[in-house]
Scaffold this motif. Structure first.
Motif, PDB file in Angstrom:
ATOM      1  N   PHE A  17       0.801  -1.219   0.000  1.00  0.00           N
ATOM      2  CA  PHE A  17       0.000   0.000   0.000  1.00  0.00           C
ATOM      3  C   PHE A  17       0.840   1.277   0.000  1.00  0.00           C
ATOM      4  CE2 PHE A  17      -2.657  -3.267   2.068  1.00  0.00           C
ATOM      5  CZ  PHE A  17      -3.729  -3.249   1.208  1.00  0.00           C
ATOM      6  N   THR A 197      -9.132  -1.990  -4.152  1.00  0.00           N
ATOM      7  CA  THR A 197      -8.368  -0.769  -3.947  1.00  0.00           C
ATOM      8  C   THR A 197      -7.048  -0.906  -4.686  1.00  0.00           C
ATOM      9  OG1 THR A 197      -7.596   0.812  -2.263  1.00  0.00           O
ATOM     10  CG2 THR A 197      -7.138  -1.517  -1.862  1.00  0.00           C
ATOM     11  N   THR A 235      -1.245   4.880  -4.492  1.00  0.00           N
ATOM     12  CA  THR A 235      -1.567   4.016  -3.366  1.00  0.00           C
ATOM     13  C   THR A 235      -1.972   4.807  -2.123  1.00  0.00           C
ATOM     14  OG1 THR A 235       0.791   3.924  -2.797  1.00  0.00           O
ATOM     15  CG2 THR A 235      -0.080   2.141  -4.141  1.00  0.00           C
ATOM     16  N   TYR A 236      -2.214   4.049  -1.063  1.00  0.00           N
ATOM     17  CA  TYR A 236      -2.628   4.594   0.231  1.00  0.00           C
ATOM     18  C   TYR A 236      -1.677   5.670   0.737  1.00  0.00           C
ATOM     19  CZ  TYR A 236      -2.737   4.298   5.409  1.00  0.00           C
ATOM     20  OH  TYR A 236      -2.737   4.561   6.752  1.00  0.00           O
ATOM     21  N   LYS A 237      -0.367   5.424   0.607  1.00  0.00           N
ATOM     22  CA  LYS A 237       0.639   6.401   0.987  1.00  0.00           C
ATOM     23  C   LYS A 237       1.664   6.516  -0.123  1.00  0.00           C
ATOM     24  CE  LYS A 237       0.588   6.300   6.056  1.00  0.00           C
ATOM     25  NZ  LYS A 237       1.396   6.022   7.280  1.00  0.00           N
ATOM     26  N   MET A 298      -7.768  -3.443   2.733  1.00  0.00           N
ATOM     27  CA  MET A 298      -7.989  -2.095   3.269  1.00  0.00           C
ATOM     28  C   MET A 298      -9.293  -2.152   4.050  1.00  0.00           C
ATOM     29  SD  MET A 298      -5.614   0.119   2.608  1.00  0.00           S
ATOM     30  CE  MET A 298      -6.344   1.740   2.678  1.00  0.00           C
ATOM     31  N   ARG A 301     -10.164   2.327   5.529  1.00  0.00           N
ATOM     32  CA  ARG A 301      -9.069   3.119   4.973  1.00  0.00           C
ATOM     33  C   ARG A 301      -7.748   2.878   5.704  1.00  0.00           C
ATOM     34  NH1 ARG A 301     -11.723   9.024   3.393  1.00  0.00           N
ATOM     35  NH2 ARG A 301     -13.375   8.199   2.047  1.00  0.00           N
ATOM     36  N   PRO A 303      -4.695  -0.163   6.075  1.00  0.00           N
ATOM     37  CA  PRO A 303      -4.240  -1.471   5.593  1.00  0.00           C
ATOM     38  C   PRO A 303      -4.065  -2.445   6.751  1.00  0.00           C
ATOM     39  CG  PRO A 303      -2.440   0.131   5.534  1.00  0.00           C
ATOM     40  CD  PRO A 303      -3.670   0.880   5.914  1.00  0.00           C
TER      41      PRO A 303
END
Length: 513
Positions: A17, A197, A235-237, A298, A301, A303
């Motif tokens: 992520f 996601t 991605t998430y970060k 996820m 929100r 991981p």
């Protein structure tokens, strides 16, 4: 294989992520030069394609009743408008830099496989797969219908819309998908991203069962971006979608390979168990890609790794907190004293376990006024912090107490009536505090740890330390950062011994008795 800027989530698998585009000085300079020349032109031409698609999408349903809109579009609205939209879609991705799309394998027709499952899901640019698949219908978030142009395109596609926060919406979406794939060719082929996601492509995360609920054959579709510089992923970060767009449009071109694998026909066991079906297709696709298949998802929100129904955050709040506390000058003795003060406050019936940032600063013995706020933000979304998860997670990873003593403290915290046993909802709260993440599926754990309908501390300890699945939680996620840590009294805690050994830890016996 592509190289990914990823961080280790566990010793076993990479963190899927996080993705950052790392540029050399030469790449950065070239990106600036090409970006000034190419990006504005490409983005403008792509936007022009979407602006042309907008009225065509609206025209498709002009004058139709709600009843007609609920059926597959036929006649001139399909045979005239569909090819136009298909070519405009290809031009849009051509202008973004996808000058050619390499296709391997053969796309199955509707009767062979009513659902195409695509992975890995990397970014919004994965939508290029809609072109060689002839614009199949998709599943999308209901919030996207309010977006200019995108909302019209989803309507044109007759997409299944779902709100992730509304259980009723999810139920209706499942029913709608099941109805369409079982329509025997009445509805067009569907395309779904079962990961749900985007990731950096270093591993496949757990597939959601939606595409597999009907128990019908599916065709796996692999996406690869064989480029020296991986600019596409969002991605998430890490890299944002805007940065991904700018980096991608600043390249001469972007390679993509779409591979159609043979149709996967489920066994009777898989038909009866959609989760098993999803897991087996995930493993098949991961093997073809040459990457791991994981139980990462996820959730809210965040991981997490799914272990026996429990949700384990990939990024431990306690590890972040310990880093902050040590950065603030808390050594072993200071940390031990802070843990004592947390227990004292938790057992205070009048004040309870909730504290403000200012109170937290005093309890932790902090001198930096910003650290208390940083710790509060890790453990809470409001102005107060529940000390129970803070104590349990920090104590576990600090190595100041054995797991047996820690569980005794946790059990006493959540055995509100002092009955020596927990109800199902109390176990859920206990595991949420112990792992510092909301737990929604503890029924299996409760069933294993309950003897004669009673969940005792002894039975829970036995299951968590001997059952192979749950042992992972204690041996991996809650492993102390420093084995053989020294408590304040100078005695050594052996963190690798059996949790059933006798324990005279301060926190296991002095408190909550």
């Amino acid at each position: 294989m592509e190289r990914h800027g990823c961080h280790s989530a566990t010793q076993e698998y990479p963190h899927p992520f996080i993705h950052e585009v790392k540029l050399t000085s030469t790449q950065r300079l070239r990106g600036v030069i090409l970006g000034v020349l190419l990006s504005p032109l490409r983005i403008t031409l792509t936007a022009l394609c979407f602006l042309i698609m907008w009225p065509l999408a609206r025209l498709r349903f002009a004058g139709l009743s709600e009843e007609d809109r609920a059926r597959p579009v036929e006649g001139w609205r399909r045979w005239v408008l569909h090819p136009f939209m298909l070519w405009l879609s290809r031009f849009a991705f051509f202008f973004l830099g996808f000058l050619w799309v390499e296709v391997k394998g053969r796309r199955a027709d509707l009767k062979e496989a009513p659902v195409l499952v695509v992975a890995p899901h990397s970014s919004f640019m994965d939508m290029v797969v809609l072109v060689p698949t002839q614009l199949p219908t998709v599943v999308s978030r209901s919030e996207n219908t309010s977006l200019p142009v995108i909302g019209a395109l989803l309507e044109f596609n007759q997409s299944v819309m779902v709100s992730r926060t509304d259980p009723e919406s999810r139920r209706k979406a499942v029913a709608q998908v099941t109805e369409r794939v079982n329509s025997n060719g009445y509805w067009p082929q569907m395309l779904m991203f079962p990961e749900g996601t985007t990731t950096n492509g270093s591993a496949l995360i757990k597939f959601k069962p939606g595409a597999f609920l009907a128990g019908l054959p599916v065709q796996p579709v692999l996406l690869r971006y064989p480029n020296k510089l991986d600019t596409v992923r969002w991605t998430y970060k890490g890299t944002s979608w805007k940065e991904a767009l700018l980096h991608t449009t600043s390249q001469f071109y972007t390679n993509i390979t779409i591979e159609f694998l043979p149709v996967y026909t489920p066994s009777q066991e898989e038909k009866n168990d959609p989760n098993l079906y999803a897991d087996n297709v995930q493993k098949l696709m991961a093997k073809a890609l040459g990457i791991p298949s994981t139980d990462y998802v996820m959730e809210g929100r965040v991981p997490v790794n799914k272990v026996g129904g429990l949700s384990l955050p990939l990024e431990s709040p306690a590890r972040k907190t310990l880093k902050l506390l040590r950065g603030n000058g808390l050594g072993a003795k200071e940390l031990e004293a802070a843990l004592d003060r947390m227990i004292d406050r938790c057992q205070s019936g009048a004040q309870g376990s909730k504290v403000s940032a200012e109170e937290l600063s005093s309890i932790l013995g902090l001198t930096d006024g910003q650290t208390d706020v940083a710790v509060r933000d890790i453990y809470s979304k409001d102005e107060t912090v529940d000390l129970r998860p803070l104590y349990l997670t920090v104590a576990a990873l600090s190595g100041r107490v054995s797991f047996k003593s820690l569980l005794h403290t946790a059990f006493t915290m959540f055995d509100a009536e002092g009955r020596g046993r927990l109800r199902a909802e109390e176990l859920t709260d206990l595991m949420a505090a112990l792992l510092d993440f909301p737990q929604r599926h503890t029924a299996e754990l409760y069933a294993r740890a309950s003897g004669h309908g009673r969940l005792s501390e002894e039975n829970l300890l036995r299951v968590l330390t001997t059952h192979p699945t749950y042992q992972r939680v204690t041996s991996e996620y809650m492993q102390p950062e420093e084995a053989g840590s020294q408590p304040a009294d100078g005695t050594t805690v052996n963190n690798n011994r059996s949790a059933h050994d006798d324990d005279t830890s301060l926190h296991g016996n002095k408190k909550f008795e």
